[in-house]
Design a protein around this motif. Structure first.
Motif, PDB file in Angstrom:
ATOM      1  N   GLY A 163       0.805  -1.231   0.000  1.00  0.00           N
ATOM      2  CA  GLY A 163       0.000   0.000   0.000  1.00  0.00           C
ATOM      3  C   GLY A 163       0.830   1.270   0.000  1.00  0.00           C
ATOM      4  O   GLY A 163       0.327   2.332  -0.349  1.00  0.00           O
ATOM      5  N   HIS A 164       2.114   1.143   0.397  1.00  0.00           N
ATOM      6  CA  HIS A 164       2.962   2.334   0.442  1.00  0.00           C
ATOM      7  C   HIS A 164       4.043   2.299  -0.625  1.00  0.00           C
ATOM      8  O   HIS A 164       5.030   3.034  -0.540  1.00  0.00           O
ATOM      9  N   ASN A 165       3.853   1.457  -1.636  1.00  0.00           N
ATOM     10  CA  ASN A 165       4.581   1.618  -2.900  1.00  0.00           C
ATOM     11  C   ASN A 165       3.840   2.660  -3.720  1.00  0.00           C
ATOM     12  O   ASN A 165       2.628   2.827  -3.570  1.00  0.00           O
ATOM     13  N   LEU A 179      -1.183  13.253  -1.035  1.00  0.00           N
ATOM     14  CA  LEU A 179      -0.224  13.096   0.054  1.00  0.00           C
ATOM     15  C   LEU A 179      -0.718  11.994   0.989  1.00  0.00           C
ATOM     16  O   LEU A 179      -1.878  11.990   1.394  1.00  0.00           O
ATOM     17  N   CYS A 180       0.179  11.057   1.312  1.00  0.00           N
ATOM     18  CA  CYS A 180      -0.166   9.935   2.197  1.00  0.00           C
ATOM     19  C   CYS A 180       0.247  10.274   3.631  1.00  0.00           C
ATOM     20  O   CYS A 180       1.172  11.055   3.847  1.00  0.00           O
ATOM     21  N   TYR A 181      -0.402   9.650   4.604  1.00  0.00           N
ATOM     22  CA  TYR A 181      -0.032   9.904   6.003  1.00  0.00           C
ATOM     23  C   TYR A 181       1.408   9.501   6.289  1.00  0.00           C
ATOM     24  O   TYR A 181       2.028   9.980   7.246  1.00  0.00           O
ATOM     25  N   CYS A 182       1.970   8.603   5.444  1.00  0.00           N
ATOM     26  CA  CYS A 182       3.344   8.139   5.670  1.00  0.00           C
ATOM     27  C   CYS A 182       4.371   9.186   5.253  1.00  0.00           C
ATOM     28  O   CYS A 182       5.561   9.005   5.490  1.00  0.00           O
ATOM     29  N   GLY A 183       3.911  10.267   4.631  1.00  0.00           N
ATOM     30  CA  GLY A 183       4.827  11.343   4.252  1.00  0.00           C
ATOM     31  C   GLY A 183       5.170  11.367   2.773  1.00  0.00           C
ATOM     32  O   GLY A 183       5.735  12.349   2.279  1.00  0.00           O
ATOM     33  N   GLY A 186       1.475   9.818  -3.652  1.00  0.00           N
ATOM     34  CA  GLY A 186       1.132   8.859  -4.698  1.00  0.00           C
ATOM     35  C   GLY A 186       1.152   7.410  -4.264  1.00  0.00           C
ATOM     36  O   GLY A 186       1.201   6.503  -5.100  1.00  0.00           O
ATOM     37  N   CYS A 187       1.122   7.152  -2.937  1.00  0.00           N
ATOM     38  CA  CYS A 187       1.076   5.761  -2.462  1.00  0.00           C
ATOM     39  C   CYS A 187      -0.190   5.074  -3.002  1.00  0.00           C
ATOM     40  O   CYS A 187      -1.246   5.702  -3.137  1.00  0.00           O
ATOM     41  N   ILE A 188      -0.060   3.783  -3.264  1.00  0.00           N
ATOM     42  CA  ILE A 188      -1.208   2.986  -3.714  1.00  0.00           C
ATOM     43  C   ILE A 188      -2.393   3.178  -2.765  1.00  0.00           C
ATOM     44  O   ILE A 188      -3.541   3.286  -3.192  1.00  0.00           O
TER      45      ILE A 188
END
Ligand code: ZN
Length: 332
Positions: A163-165, A179-183, A186-188
């Motif tokens: 999911g974070h690729n 923007l993803c919460y992981c920073g 474009g994360c899946i």
């Protein structure tokens, strides 16, 4: 037959079941004591005790205990990491639970529990499936890998976390790069989670709808809702083609709220052939591939046990011999 207790530690509920062999004989749930580690330990131990008392004919058999958590146990420190239930992070959960329960406890990431449940006696079982990739797509996007009936944890405890690729083979319709919460951008997960679908529909159609509402609108002839689902299917096809190119699983099992969208199981495999290396979509009525190419053999199927896969998978953690890295290094 062995007695197995499986516990699924969620953000709001702690679910538990007892299996006698493969038959569910008891079930219970309690609220998660949010933010309180000691109360969480006590709640899990209490749930195990409740289940033990409800097992008919235990005949002096002591149940094994498996636990699924929203995170993982670091193989180097034995402490919880990556948990969105943040009060668990940095805690020796396995050690503390084993002390309370007086027996060994096996702990795995909840997506890995989902994968082992579906691989053991769910939608990924049988038919010679060697490699199963379990996907949970709901509020987030997670994954777990089972090969030969065993969970693959990985050196960092993150095997299957696709999911974070980044979304692969992007095109013009993907340029929002949320923007993803992981920073990262474009994360899946930002495209394929339920909130991701809602946000995508809002960006393009200007209205915020939940995924079931989008599906209902599309079925009723709403062109914008149908277009959102088509974008979603193209993205899921590319994202899963990336998984197939690395793992080449026999079966991909979908769970989570998104897995209720029936059209995915027809449309996504039709679309992923273009992106799976050296494979192509079947052509002609006989389904033959062009010379030198083959059709994609991987199957995409919905989970058999649905929401129960978390607890069932936790129970099945005791199906196989101990996993490598199941205990902290240096711990005998
Ligand atoms: Zn991310």
């Amino acid at each position: 037959m062995a007695l197995r207790i499986g516990i699924d530690l969620g953000g709001t509920k702690i679910e538990g079941i007892a299996l006698d062999g493969s038959v569910e004989v008891a079930r219970s749930r309690v609220d998660t004591p949010r933010g309180d580690y000691d109360a969480t330990l006590a709640a899990i131990a209490g749930l195990v005790s409740t289940l033990e008392h409800r097992i008919p004919n235990p005949q002096s058999r002591i149940p094994t205990v498996g636990l699924g958590i929203p995170g993982t146990i670091s193989s180097s420190t034995g402490l919880v990491k990556n948990a969105n239930s943040t009060w668990l992070i940095g805690r020796p959960l396995q050690h503390d639970l084993e002390s309370r329960l007086g027996r060994a406890v096996r702990i795995a990431n909840d997506a890995n529990c989902f994968a082992i449940s579906e691989a053991t006696d769910g939608a990924g079982a049988g038919a010679g499936a060697e490699a199963v990739f379990g996907v949970i797509a709901g509020t987030g996007v997670g994954g777990g890998i089972v090969i030969g009936g065993r969970i693959v944890n990985g050196a960092n405890g993150i095997a299957g976390e696709w999911g974070h690729n980044p979304l692969p083979w992007p095109d013009a319709e993907d340029v929002s790069w949320p923007l993803c919460y992981c920073g990262k951008r474009g994360c899946i997960e930002t495209f394929l989670s339920g909130p991701g679908m809602t946000a995508d529909h809002a960006r393009v159609a200007g209205i915020r709808l939940l995924p079931p509402e989008i599906v209902e609108a599309a079925a009723g002839g709403d062109a914008a809702a149908d277009a959102t689902l088509c974008r979603y299917e193209r993205r899921m096809a590319r994202a899963l083609a990336g998984v197939i190119n690395v793992l080449d699983p026999d079966v991909i099992v979908l769970g989570g709220g998104i897995s209720n969208i029936e059209r995915l199981y027809v449309n996504v495999p039709r679309l992923w052939s273009e992106f799976v290396f050296a494979c192509s979509a079947p052509r002609g009525p006989e389904g033959s591939a062009p010379p030198g190419q083959q059709v994609v053999e991987t199957r995409l199927v919905p989970a058999r046990h649905g929401d129960a896969s978390g607890v069932r998978g936790a129970a099945w953690l005791w199906l196989a011999a101990p996993q490598p890295h199941a205990r902290p290094r240096g711990d005998t």
